[in-house]
Design an enzyme around this catalytic site. Sequence first.
Site, PDB file in Angstrom:
ATOM      1  N   SER A   1       0.837  -1.190   0.000  1.00  0.00           N
ATOM      2  CA  SER A   1       0.000   0.000   0.000  1.00  0.00           C
ATOM      3  C   SER A   1       0.882   1.254   0.000  1.00  0.00           C
ATOM      4  CB  SER A   1      -0.932  -0.062   1.207  1.00  0.00           C
ATOM      5  OG  SER A   1      -2.060   0.740   1.036  1.00  0.00           O
TER       6      SER A   1
ATOM      7  N   ASP B   1      -8.451  -3.825  -6.741  1.00  0.00           N
ATOM      8  CA  ASP B   1      -8.000  -3.270  -5.460  1.00  0.00           C
ATOM      9  C   ASP B   1      -8.731  -1.947  -5.232  1.00  0.00           C
ATOM     10  OD1 ASP B   1      -6.527  -1.854  -3.445  1.00  0.00           O
ATOM     11  OD2 ASP B   1      -4.800  -3.146  -3.831  1.00  0.00           O
TER      12      ASP B   1
ATOM     13  N   HIS C   1      -7.401  -5.634  -1.312  1.00  0.00           N
ATOM     14  CA  HIS C   1      -6.258  -4.727  -1.274  1.00  0.00           C
ATOM     15  C   HIS C   1      -4.971  -5.498  -1.021  1.00  0.00           C
ATOM     16  CE1 HIS C   1      -3.959  -1.172  -0.715  1.00  0.00           C
ATOM     17  NE2 HIS C   1      -3.976  -1.156   0.609  1.00  0.00           N
TER      18      HIS C   1
END
Length: 533
Positions: A245, A472, A500
């Site tokens: 991320s 995502d 994600h």
Amino acid sequence: MQGVVDRQRRPAPRPRTHDDGTSPVTRARTTLVVTIVLALLVGIAVYAAIATRDDSTFSAPKPVDAPAPQGLERFYDQKVDWTSCDGARCAWVTVPIDYAKPDGDTTRIRVKVHPGKNAKRSLFVNPGGPGGSAIDFSDRMVSEFGPNVRDMYDIVGVDPRGVGESSPLKCLPPTQFDAFVATDPDPDDDAEVTALRESSETMGAACLKNSGPLAAHVSTVEVARDMDVVRALLGRSKLDWFGASYGTQLGAVYAELFPDTVGRMVLDGAVDPTLDAVESSFAQTTGFQRALEAYAKDCVKKSDCPIGDDAEAGMAKIADLLKQLDENPLKLRDGRQLTEGNAFYGVAVTLYDQETWTYLTQALRAAFAGDGSVLMILSDTYFDRQQDGSYATNGGQVIYAVNCLDAGGKGLSVAETKAQLPRFEKASPVFGSALGWGALGCSDWPIKAANPLPDIDAKGAPPILVVGTTRDPATPYESAQALASQLDSGVLLTREGDGHTAYVSGNRCIVEAVDTYLVKGTPPKDGTVCKES
């Protein structure tokens, strides 16, 4: 609201059992939500139990035998005291608050090393956020990496400056942060626009008041420089990296600043660092809309789906719920109110992983019946709000400080923001307006930025593996494609699927490709696609 937090989650607080007027069945279900969702949310599927490791193989490292950057010798050559901590080794490292003034104030960052049996390298891990604890993430990842990776690497968690066990960034107290979260994310009149703008300014002023100079120095560039100090103190000539991320942005910035010391770098669930506030918010709008559409299509196949039997009509029903909450928040038995802002986060948090869709179903069923307690608990979960009203972490505030410093003080006017809204609302009737107004977020941030994000190509770095997931929500697939193309040595690996990040999704193809790269240094062929497993 400045975008949606894309961080990984820390360990769960105690399940709440307060008296909110729910039935025993609902309360039991709510406890299940808190317990399981916190283990799954934000890009991490089901984690294995934190492993207890034997640190007897760990020898206190000597700083790398290489010249330190001029003026920073006392940081690169400092003596580090290592102590045992839960089967690992921990230490404090001192870094300058402002790298441009190395003789000025300092701050401390916390480092945790999980020794590998035959480790010759150190793999730094970061979960994203900004605001996620890399130390917590390292505890989890020792059980996620394959045995060959664990044998070859020490797994290293470094809590970024201001985060986790490092000297914390302190901003709003809990009750004021409650009000910040509850602020109307898509204002309907001038008074609500003013309230939204004042919420950002108030938080920034609180960060500056309560954290002093550190509040102006938690940028990604400065965190990346901290990582290089730790790399040198661990005696490693190269920095090996697994970032998820926002951790991909941190890794990419490191590669730009220090291309010659990049080792093997995995960027999973990539952020596109070139996007401005508008395009970053729009990317998340499209990402969350895709995730909501996937949820709706799955839900309507079930006989008990609370949004009905038509996916498009069901999403409109969710959008109508948020509008109703804007006008009439739901009162809870504990005296709080479920606002549109709380509900926005309560919905969004369940879209990070397909396994948490069932909790969105439970929350929507209750909310349509006039009970906002489950959505409120999900919103609280998102921000690590605990039973006593305190917050276990500061991640919900750190994201503003970091993102606004990274943006270099750039922001939109109210008129410019309004002009963007039709495009956002067309892309997502549920998330568009709130995320469109999110582009205004840094316009009123009162702290001057000194280290905005640089242009990134990391020329001279070895192959960098960029991993993207096609649906995502928080870091849309297009961002992985963009980052892989921006990096001079970027290699794109794709996972087809929902949720994600990719590595801990259970996709064996992804795991094998990443582990092979980490162990052998050989990336998969650029453009490799791993089908949903």
